[in-house]
Design a protein around this motif. Sequence first.
Motif, PDB file in Angstrom:
ATOM      1  N   ARG A 194       0.659  -3.529 -10.015  1.00  0.00           N
ATOM      2  CA  ARG A 194       0.373  -4.411  -8.880  1.00  0.00           C
ATOM      3  C   ARG A 194      -0.898  -3.969  -8.144  1.00  0.00           C
ATOM      4  NH1 ARG A 194       3.885  -8.272  -6.680  1.00  0.00           N
ATOM      5  NH2 ARG A 194       3.187  -8.911  -4.634  1.00  0.00           N
ATOM      6  N   ILE A 195      -1.092  -2.669  -7.979  1.00  0.00           N
ATOM      7  CA  ILE A 195      -2.316  -2.166  -7.334  1.00  0.00           C
ATOM      8  C   ILE A 195      -3.530  -2.512  -8.178  1.00  0.00           C
ATOM      9  CG2 ILE A 195      -3.560  -0.067  -6.696  1.00  0.00           C
ATOM     10  CD1 ILE A 195      -0.839   1.090  -5.818  1.00  0.00           C
ATOM     11  N   CYS A 196      -3.422  -2.342  -9.483  1.00  0.00           N
ATOM     12  CA  CYS A 196      -4.554  -2.645 -10.367  1.00  0.00           C
ATOM     13  C   CYS A 196      -4.860  -4.136 -10.418  1.00  0.00           C
ATOM     14  CB  CYS A 196      -4.272  -2.122 -11.772  1.00  0.00           C
ATOM     15  SG  CYS A 196      -4.312  -0.326 -11.875  1.00  0.00           S
ATOM     16  N   GLN A 197      -3.847  -4.989 -10.348  1.00  0.00           N
ATOM     17  CA  GLN A 197      -4.075  -6.433 -10.368  1.00  0.00           C
ATOM     18  C   GLN A 197      -4.724  -6.908  -9.074  1.00  0.00           C
ATOM     19  OE1 GLN A 197      -0.105  -7.816 -11.152  1.00  0.00           O
ATOM     20  NE2 GLN A 197      -0.456  -7.948 -13.355  1.00  0.00           N
ATOM     21  N   THR A 198      -4.486  -6.219  -7.982  1.00  0.00           N
ATOM     22  CA  THR A 198      -5.047  -6.608  -6.693  1.00  0.00           C
ATOM     23  C   THR A 198      -6.504  -6.198  -6.567  1.00  0.00           C
ATOM     24  OG1 THR A 198      -2.856  -6.245  -5.772  1.00  0.00           O
ATOM     25  CG2 THR A 198      -4.623  -6.522  -4.211  1.00  0.00           C
ATOM     26  N   SER A 199      -6.907  -5.152  -7.270  1.00  0.00           N
ATOM     27  CA  SER A 199      -8.280  -4.659  -7.184  1.00  0.00           C
ATOM     28  C   SER A 199      -9.223  -5.595  -7.929  1.00  0.00           C
ATOM     29  CB  SER A 199      -8.368  -3.254  -7.772  1.00  0.00           C
ATOM     30  OG  SER A 199      -9.683  -2.773  -7.663  1.00  0.00           O
ATOM     31  N   ALA A 200     -10.378  -5.860  -7.347  1.00  0.00           N
ATOM     32  CA  ALA A 200     -11.333  -6.802  -7.942  1.00  0.00           C
ATOM     33  C   ALA A 200     -12.290  -6.143  -8.932  1.00  0.00           C
ATOM     34  CB  ALA A 200     -12.139  -7.476  -6.836  1.00  0.00           C
ATOM     35  N   LEU A 201     -12.457  -4.842  -8.869  1.00  0.00           N
ATOM     36  CA  LEU A 201     -13.436  -4.169  -9.730  1.00  0.00           C
ATOM     37  C   LEU A 201     -12.824  -3.563 -10.989  1.00  0.00           C
ATOM     38  CD1 LEU A 201     -15.792  -2.394  -7.213  1.00  0.00           C
ATOM     39  CD2 LEU A 201     -16.284  -4.316  -8.672  1.00  0.00           C
ATOM     40  N   ALA A 215      -6.950   7.648  -2.644  1.00  0.00           N
ATOM     41  CA  ALA A 215      -6.565   6.801  -1.525  1.00  0.00           C
ATOM     42  C   ALA A 215      -5.248   7.329  -0.962  1.00  0.00           C
ATOM     43  CB  ALA A 215      -6.403   5.360  -1.986  1.00  0.00           C
ATOM     44  N   THR A 216      -5.201   7.499   0.349  1.00  0.00           N
ATOM     45  CA  THR A 216      -3.999   8.003   0.998  1.00  0.00           C
ATOM     46  C   THR A 216      -3.572   7.014   2.071  1.00  0.00           C
ATOM     47  OG1 THR A 216      -4.758  10.265   0.623  1.00  0.00           O
ATOM     48  CG2 THR A 216      -3.017   9.972   2.224  1.00  0.00           C
ATOM     49  N   SER A 217      -2.272   6.805   2.166  1.00  0.00           N
ATOM     50  CA  SER A 217      -1.739   5.877   3.158  1.00  0.00           C
ATOM     51  C   SER A 217      -0.437   6.440   3.728  1.00  0.00           C
ATOM     52  CB  SER A 217      -1.490   4.510   2.519  1.00  0.00           C
ATOM     53  OG  SER A 217      -1.046   3.592   3.473  1.00  0.00           O
ATOM     54  N   VAL A 218      -0.223   6.205   4.992  1.00  0.00           N
ATOM     55  CA  VAL A 218       1.024   6.586   5.647  1.00  0.00           C
ATOM     56  C   VAL A 218       1.592   5.306   6.245  1.00  0.00           C
ATOM     57  CG1 VAL A 218       2.072   7.948   7.491  1.00  0.00           C
ATOM     58  CG2 VAL A 218       0.186   8.898   6.169  1.00  0.00           C
ATOM     59  N   PHE A 219       2.883   5.076   6.005  1.00  0.00           N
ATOM     60  CA  PHE A 219       3.522   3.878   6.515  1.00  0.00           C
ATOM     61  C   PHE A 219       4.991   4.153   6.788  1.00  0.00           C
ATOM     62  CE2 PHE A 219       3.949   3.799   1.954  1.00  0.00           C
ATOM     63  CZ  PHE A 219       5.228   3.325   1.714  1.00  0.00           C
ATOM     64  N   MET A 223     -12.525  -1.103  -2.839  1.00  0.00           N
ATOM     65  CA  MET A 223     -11.587  -2.019  -3.492  1.00  0.00           C
ATOM     66  C   MET A 223     -10.248  -1.343  -3.764  1.00  0.00           C
ATOM     67  SD  MET A 223     -13.103  -4.793  -3.334  1.00  0.00           S
ATOM     68  CE  MET A 223     -11.818  -5.730  -4.102  1.00  0.00           C
ATOM     69  N   LEU A 224     -10.255  -0.034  -4.101  1.00  0.00           N
ATOM     70  CA  LEU A 224      -8.990   0.687  -4.278  1.00  0.00           C
ATOM     71  C   LEU A 224      -8.244   0.762  -2.948  1.00  0.00           C
ATOM     72  CD1 LEU A 224      -7.029   2.384  -5.978  1.00  0.00           C
ATOM     73  CD2 LEU A 224      -8.389   4.384  -5.332  1.00  0.00           C
ATOM     74  N   GLU A 225      -8.933   1.112  -1.877  1.00  0.00           N
ATOM     75  CA  GLU A 225      -8.308   1.170  -0.555  1.00  0.00           C
ATOM     76  C   GLU A 225      -7.738  -0.189  -0.153  1.00  0.00           C
ATOM     77  OE1 GLU A 225      -7.772   3.361   1.974  1.00  0.00           O
ATOM     78  OE2 GLU A 225      -8.474   5.108   0.879  1.00  0.00           O
ATOM     79  N   ARG A 226      -8.478  -1.242  -0.418  1.00  0.00           N
ATOM     80  CA  ARG A 226      -8.013  -2.590  -0.069  1.00  0.00           C
ATOM     81  C   ARG A 226      -6.756  -2.952  -0.859  1.00  0.00           C
ATOM     82  NH1 ARG A 226      -8.299  -7.535  -2.253  1.00  0.00           N
ATOM     83  NH2 ARG A 226      -8.317  -9.318  -0.876  1.00  0.00           N
ATOM     84  N   SER A 227      -6.766  -2.701  -2.147  1.00  0.00           N
ATOM     85  CA  SER A 227      -5.597  -3.061  -2.953  1.00  0.00           C
ATOM     86  C   SER A 227      -4.389  -2.212  -2.567  1.00  0.00           C
ATOM     87  CB  SER A 227      -5.903  -2.944  -4.442  1.00  0.00           C
ATOM     88  OG  SER A 227      -6.220  -1.633  -4.797  1.00  0.00           O
TER      89      SER A 227
END
Length: 184
Positions: free
Chosen positions: A73-80, A175-179, A45-49
């Motif tokens: 915004r990340i916390c609001q998107t997470s379902a758990l 969680a790591t992301s490259v964009f 769920m963290l990765e998804r958000s």
Amino acid sequence: MNRLARFLADERGTATIEFVFVVPVVLIIFMASVESSLYMARYVMLERSVDIVVRDIRLGRLDGLTHAELKRRICQTSALVNSVQQCVDSMRIWMQPINTANFAMVAPPRHCVDRSAPIDPLAPEPSATEFTYGADNDIMLLRICLKERPMFPTTAVGASLIADGEGDGNYALLATSVFVNEPG
């Protein structure tokens, strides 16, 4: 001798002894499976958000978003998430552009939020060496660390998660992301 023979031949209580030997093992397996399932669900769920919010950042929909608003915004998107504010207080975000001349990436810091320290709601925004949005066409490296408390900290899974942590009884979800920032 007759009394000892009768005692050894007595079969009352055998089911109780089997129960005493089997139930703790079954409970340990059950608690370990619940703990590992909760860990995986929280991580997914963290990765998804993060993916949802990063997509909006990449497409330029969140221009001018502050560090605190990004966390919210990340916390609001997470379902758990039980509480958005608790999630925001337990999260740390590190984001920097990658130098495309030599692709030398600064290693993101491993540290997360220290949940044992008091939370200062008036804390200043992080420094530019910790968090910056970068410019158009910049390759960005984003790392998010969220601290969570295990449900069963005394089981083998919960104890191993805590052992890898920072000694505050919590484990870290990373969680790591490259964009790439799309041009304006």
